[in-house]
Design an enzyme around this catalytic site. Structure first.
Site, PDB file in Angstrom:
ATOM      1  N   ASN A   1      19.128  28.166   7.913  1.00 19.26           N
ATOM      2  CA  ASN A   1      18.206  28.548   6.747  1.00 19.26           C
ATOM      3  C   ASN A   1      17.186  29.480   7.818  1.00 19.26           C
ATOM      4  OD1 ASN A   1      15.692  26.922   7.721  1.00 19.26           O
ATOM      5  ND2 ASN A   1      17.410  25.600   7.045  1.00 19.26           N
TER       6      ASN A   1
ATOM      7  N   ASP B   1      21.282  21.757   3.882  1.00 20.99           N
ATOM      8  CA  ASP B   1      21.560  20.541   2.830  1.00 20.99           C
ATOM      9  C   ASP B   1      23.017  20.447   2.926  1.00 20.99           C
ATOM     10  OD1 ASP B   1      18.977  19.916   1.754  1.00 20.99           O
ATOM     11  OD2 ASP B   1      18.740  21.889   1.011  1.00 20.99           O
TER      12      ASP B   1
ATOM     13  N   LYS C   1      38.176  30.548  15.397  1.00 26.62           N
ATOM     14  CA  LYS C   1      37.427  31.556  14.189  1.00 26.62           C
ATOM     15  C   LYS C   1      38.381  31.747  12.979  1.00 26.62           C
ATOM     16  CE  LYS C   1      35.743  36.304  13.794  1.00 26.62           C
ATOM     17  NZ  LYS C   1      35.839  37.640  14.530  1.00 26.62           N
TER      18      LYS C   1
ATOM     19  N   PHE D   1       7.742  17.430   3.424  1.00 27.73           N
ATOM     20  CA  PHE D   1       7.599  18.772   2.894  1.00 27.73           C
ATOM     21  C   PHE D   1       8.441  19.073   1.754  1.00 27.73           C
ATOM     22  CE2 PHE D   1       4.573  21.466   5.588  1.00 27.73           C
ATOM     23  CZ  PHE D   1       4.248  20.353   6.358  1.00 27.73           C
TER      24      PHE D   1
ATOM     25  N   LYS E   1      10.028  14.514  -5.591  1.00 31.64           N
ATOM     26  CA  LYS E   1      10.815  14.380  -4.273  1.00 31.64           C
ATOM     27  C   LYS E   1      10.103  13.309  -3.528  1.00 31.64           C
ATOM     28  CE  LYS E   1      12.652  19.206  -3.674  1.00 31.64           C
ATOM     29  NZ  LYS E   1      12.490  20.217  -2.758  1.00 31.64           N
TER      30      LYS E   1
ATOM     31  N   LYS F   1      12.421  10.060  -2.677  1.00 31.76           N
ATOM     32  CA  LYS F   1      12.651   9.732  -1.207  1.00 31.76           C
ATOM     33  C   LYS F   1      11.791   8.788  -0.538  1.00 31.76           C
ATOM     34  CE  LYS F   1      14.624  14.480  -0.414  1.00 31.76           C
ATOM     35  NZ  LYS F   1      15.348  15.230   0.569  1.00 31.76           N
TER      36      LYS F   1
HETATM   37  O1  PMT Z   1       9.402  26.706   9.982  1.00 31.27           O
HETATM   38  P1  PMT Z   1       8.526  27.603   9.526  1.00 31.27           P
HETATM   39  O2  PMT Z   1       9.130  29.071   9.577  1.00 31.27           O
HETATM   40  O3  PMT Z   1       7.070  27.488   9.951  1.00 31.27           O
HETATM   41  O4  PMT Z   1       8.464  27.330   7.961  1.00 31.27           O
HETATM   42  C1  PMT Z   1       7.953  26.084   7.491  1.00 31.27           C
HETATM   43  C2  PMT Z   1       8.600  25.590   6.337  1.00 31.27           C
HETATM   44  C3  PMT Z   1       8.856  26.293   5.191  1.00 31.27           C
HETATM   45  C4  PMT Z   1      10.075  25.101   6.746  1.00 31.27           C
HETATM   46  C5  PMT Z   1       7.850  23.905   6.050  1.00 31.27           C
HETATM   47  O5  PMT Z   1       6.859  24.246   5.660  1.00 31.27           O
HETATM   48  C6  PMT Z   1       8.924  23.283   4.981  1.00 31.27           C
HETATM   49  O6  PMT Z   1       8.705  23.291   3.869  1.00 31.27           O
HETATM   50  N1  PMT Z   1       9.673  22.425   5.446  1.00 31.27           N
HETATM   51  C7  PMT Z   1      10.841  21.423   4.656  1.00 31.27           C
HETATM   52  C8  PMT Z   1      11.706  22.510   3.924  1.00 31.27           C
HETATM   53  C9  PMT Z   1      12.911  21.619   3.105  1.00 31.27           C
HETATM   54  O7  PMT Z   1      13.896  21.342   3.733  1.00 31.27           O
HETATM   55  O8  PMT Z   1      12.128  21.135   2.020  1.00 31.27           O
HETATM   56  P2  PMT Z   1      13.017  20.496   0.864  1.00 31.27           P
HETATM   57  O9  PMT Z   1      12.088  20.264  -0.426  1.00 31.27           O
HETATM   58  O10 PMT Z   1      14.713  21.070   0.799  1.00 31.27           O
HETATM   59  O11 PMT Z   1      13.434  18.959   1.367  1.00 31.27           O
HETATM   60  C10 PMT Z   1      12.397  17.981   1.111  1.00 31.27           C
HETATM   61  C11 PMT Z   1      12.118  17.002   2.293  1.00 31.27           C
HETATM   62  O12 PMT Z   1      13.289  16.443   2.660  1.00 31.27           O
HETATM   63  C12 PMT Z   1      11.686  17.795   3.562  1.00 31.27           C
HETATM   64  O13 PMT Z   1      10.615  17.046   4.271  1.00 31.27           O
HETATM   65  C13 PMT Z   1      12.969  17.836   4.352  1.00 31.27           C
HETATM   66  O14 PMT Z   1      12.711  17.982   5.716  1.00 31.27           O
HETATM   67  C14 PMT Z   1      13.941  16.572   3.882  1.00 31.27           C
HETATM   68  N2  PMT Z   1      15.302  16.438   4.205  1.00 31.27           N
HETATM   69  C15 PMT Z   1      15.979  17.478   3.375  1.00 31.27           C
HETATM   70  C16 PMT Z   1      17.243  17.571   3.243  1.00 31.27           C
HETATM   71  C17 PMT Z   1      17.919  16.612   4.281  1.00 31.27           C
HETATM   72  N3  PMT Z   1      19.287  16.235   4.344  1.00 31.27           N
HETATM   73  N4  PMT Z   1      17.235  15.636   4.841  1.00 31.27           N
HETATM   74  C18 PMT Z   1      15.819  15.669   5.085  1.00 31.27           C
HETATM   75  O15 PMT Z   1      15.134  14.743   5.336  1.00 31.27           O
END
Ligand code: PMT
Length: 397
Positions: free
Chosen positions: A208, A277, A287, A320, A334, A338
């Protein structure tokens, strides 16, 4: 949008006579850009390298070059200063500091000042290694002064070695750290940042747009505030922050393993990384041909934050929420699903917010409150997030 982390701070920049003195002008500008008021004291030797007129033209503060001047004196300057920064610091001036000699504007200021002193030595590498200089530097450190060690590289004399004045950024980071509140001292903070990357074949991957800027800003600020910080980072273009133990990973599984290895004795865990994800059930060893796209089997990656919140002894957990719209309700969902203690919402489609940019517009949410922080630098956002965590940990809310 530049961070104003030195707003309301008054710095006394002391320039001594070395070839690195011309770089003091960059330091002066960087300090003022970050909101500090700067006064300057110069030794006579420093005025040979940069004319005081140049310093006066660039500075908005006072410039002290003559100990007999009726307009400015070492007592007034040091009484008003929050921090004294000596850059460059020559072997001669360091020796005078240790000997308690006050014979010029800089050495007089040193004797009159009882606040924090940061010094950035710059000299030939043999001088830097000389036992007298080593002993003097150690004495200053033992007194509580902060040394910004010189860099190794090509020196003005043409030789190679350790003696080049540290970069402006390293000096600035030391100043920020010294002036920061220390409300995370004694705490261990684990932060994740950047994207994870899931291989499809040896050439392609799923990932991403995360640049890591948000997570790195949090790690830096936690370090400045006195925490022991571990940063677990996916692939980014960023340099590891000074004083932070940085672990570089690629895949979600590697990030999960690094988190589990470091989080067991952490007080705070902040999951700013944008985890991929999905991953391929089995990545291909060779490849792929284009036609094979139909047969790609995706599976979910493990949820790192949920794994941490399920641990029997868990730290305070901040996640986040990256949304494509003003969907705060989804962020709250979320957080609850979580098991997080706090979540930081950002709408990644909003201009100036989310992925890649230096700024963000966030809402800090916990079980009882919701606080919107207007668009500002990611550095400043990091400060608000850590303020909210400290407030919660100290039981204020
Ligand atoms: O890195 P930058 O360019 O500065 O950008 C910042 C950001 C946009 C990446 C950051 O501010 C941000 O939002 N990070 C979380 C992105 C995210 O994965 O959000 P989500 O809503 O999909 O996931 C919710 C939470 O679960 C997040 O804390 C994520 O880290 C966590 N997660 C998600 C999937 C997974 N398999 N394991 C996780 O722990």
């Amino acid at each position: 949008m530049k961070s104003q982390s030195l707003k309301n701070k008054r710095i006394l920049l002391c320039i001594t006579g070395g070839i690195a003195a011309y770089r003091s002008l960059d330091i002066l500008r960087a300090l003022e850009t970050e909101g500090a008021s700067v006064d300057v004291a110069m030794t006579e030797a420093a005025t040979r390298f940069i004319p005081p007129l140049t310093v006066k033209a660039l500075s908005t503060g006072r410039v002290y070059t003559d100990i007999y001047s009726p307009e400015v004196d070492h007592i007034t300057l040091t009484r008003e200063a929050d921090l004294m920064l000596v850059a460059p610091a020559t072997a001669n001036t360091i020796g005078k500091f240790v000997a308690g000699i006050g014979d010029n504007p800089v050495t007089l200021c040193f004797l009159a000042f009882n606040g924090p002193v940061v010094f950035a030595p710059a000299m030939n590498w043999r001088m830097y290694e000389h036992p007298v200089v080593r002993k003097n530097i150690q004495t200053l450190r033992d007194m509580g002064c902060y040394e910004v060690e010189p860099d190794t590289g090509r020196l003005a004399c043409g030789e190679e070695g350790k003696g080049r004045m540290a970069s402006v950024e390293r000096i600035m980071e030391t100043v920020r750290t010294v002036l920061s509140k220390k409300d995370l001292s004694g705490r261990k903070v684990v932060v994740t940042a950047g994207p994870t990357l899931e291989p499809i074949d040896p050439v392609r991957y799923i990932s991403n747009r995360s640049s890591g800027k948000m997570g790195y800003a949090i790690a830096r600020d936690a370090r400045r505030r006195g925490a022991e910080v571990v940063l677990i980072s996916g692939p980014t273009q960023l340099l590891p922050p000074e004083g932070v133990h940085t672990i570089l990973v690629e895949t979600t599984e590697q990030m999960l393993n690094a988190v589990l290895e470091t989080v067991h004795d952490a007080d705070i865990f902040i999951m700013a990384a944008a985890v991929a994800d999905f991953r391929l059930e089995t990545p291909f060893q060779e490849k792929l041909e284009k036609e094979a796209i139909q047969s790609l089997k995706l599976t979910e990656t493990p949820d790192i934050v949920e794994t941490v919140t399920s641990l029997p002894s868990r730290p305070f957990v901040v996640g986040f929420s990256a949304e494509t719209g003003p969907n705060i309700a989804k962020a709250k969902e979320k957080m609850i699903k979580k098991g997080m203690d706090m979540i930081v919402f950002n709408d990644v489609t909003e201009p100036g917010a989310g992925f890649g940019v230096d700024t963000n517009h966030i809402v800090i949410i916990d079980r009882i409150s919701e606080k919107e922080i207007p668009l500002m630098s990611k550095e400043a956002c990091a400060g608000y997030i850590l303020d909210a965590v400290v407030e919660r940990l100290s039981g204020k809310t």
